[in-house]
Write a protein that holds these residues in place. Sequence first.
Motif, PDB file in Angstrom:
ATOM      1  N   UNK A  61     -28.012  64.980 -23.489  1.00 41.64           N
ATOM      2  CA  UNK A  61     -27.735  64.140 -24.837  1.00 41.64           C
ATOM      3  C   UNK A  61     -28.189  63.080 -25.073  1.00 41.64           C
ATOM      4  N   UNK A  62     -28.808  62.850 -26.028  1.00 40.64           N
ATOM      5  CA  UNK A  62     -29.377  61.378 -26.552  1.00 40.64           C
ATOM      6  C   UNK A  62     -28.521  60.524 -27.207  1.00 40.64           C
ATOM      7  N   UNK A  63     -28.125  59.817 -26.945  1.00 35.07           N
ATOM      8  CA  UNK A  63     -27.102  58.835 -27.317  1.00 35.07           C
ATOM      9  C   UNK A  63     -27.829  57.203 -27.491  1.00 35.07           C
ATOM     10  N   UNK A  64     -27.472  56.614 -28.012  1.00 38.65           N
ATOM     11  CA  UNK A  64     -27.618  54.555 -28.162  1.00 38.65           C
ATOM     12  C   UNK A  64     -26.470  54.409 -27.546  1.00 38.65           C
ATOM     13  N   UNK A  65     -27.456  53.193 -27.314  1.00 42.17           N
ATOM     14  CA  UNK A  65     -26.497  51.924 -26.910  1.00 42.17           C
ATOM     15  C   UNK A  65     -24.985  51.488 -27.819  1.00 42.17           C
ATOM     16  N   UNK A  66     -25.180  51.531 -29.631  1.00 44.13           N
ATOM     17  CA  UNK A  66     -23.714  51.087 -30.066  1.00 44.13           C
ATOM     18  C   UNK A  66     -23.657  51.975 -31.030  1.00 44.13           C
ATOM     19  N   UNK A  78     -27.896  70.592 -32.094  1.00 45.47           N
ATOM     20  CA  UNK A  78     -26.696  69.645 -32.816  1.00 45.47           C
ATOM     21  C   UNK A  78     -26.925  68.105 -32.961  1.00 45.47           C
ATOM     22  N   UNK A  79     -27.287  67.632 -34.306  1.00 41.82           N
ATOM     23  CA  UNK A  79     -26.357  66.169 -34.751  1.00 41.82           C
ATOM     24  C   UNK A  79     -24.851  66.510 -34.769  1.00 41.82           C
ATOM     25  N   UNK A 132     -31.925  56.924 -26.380  1.00 44.02           N
ATOM     26  CA  UNK A 132     -32.912  57.286 -27.031  1.00 44.02           C
ATOM     27  C   UNK A 132     -33.961  55.881 -27.543  1.00 44.02           C
ATOM     28  N   UNK A 133     -33.251  54.873 -26.976  1.00 43.82           N
ATOM     29  CA  UNK A 133     -34.251  53.839 -27.628  1.00 43.82           C
ATOM     30  C   UNK A 133     -35.026  53.454 -26.296  1.00 43.82           C
ATOM     31  N   UNK A 193     -28.372  59.651 -33.809  1.00 44.16           N
ATOM     32  CA  UNK A 193     -27.443  60.053 -32.165  1.00 44.16           C
ATOM     33  C   UNK A 193     -25.784  59.947 -32.392  1.00 44.16           C
ATOM     34  N   UNK A 194     -25.303  60.747 -31.975  1.00 43.75           N
ATOM     35  CA  UNK A 194     -26.004  62.000 -30.596  1.00 43.75           C
ATOM     36  C   UNK A 194     -26.634  62.885 -30.774  1.00 43.75           C
TER      37      UNK A 194
END
Length: 108
Positions: free
Chosen positions: A27-32, A91-92, A60-61, A75-76
Motif C-alpha cells: 500500500x502506497x499512502x500519504x500522511x493526510x 488499484x488506486x 509515498x512522499x 494514494x492509496x
Amino acid sequence: MDRRTHGQRLDADRLGAELGERATLVQFSSAFCQPCRATRRTLTEVAGMVAGVAHIEIDAEAHLALVRELDITKTPTVLVLDAEGEVVRRASGQPRTVDVVAALGHAL
C-alpha cells in the motif's frame, strides 16, 4: 482491482520489509490521506485472514524514486504481489475487502 499486470518484480530490499510467503499487499499512502487509513484497516484485516500474506505500507512522499518507477499517481494505491514479488494486480483508491480477496486469488 485493476486487472492490468505490469510484470514488475519487487523485493524486500526495495520495499523495506519482508514479503509474504504466499503473497504481499503493498500500500502506497500519504500522511493526510483519509482513504489510506481505511485501506490500511482493510489490508491488515485481509492479511490476517489469509495465511502467508503480508501487508506492507509505504509512505509515498518518503519513497519518491519508487513511486516514480512504479507510476504511482495517487494514494492509496495497492499492489498485489505473488510469492516471487511480481505485481499481479494494482488499484488506486480505497478497495473493498471482497475485491482485495479476489485479487489475492490471482497471486496465490
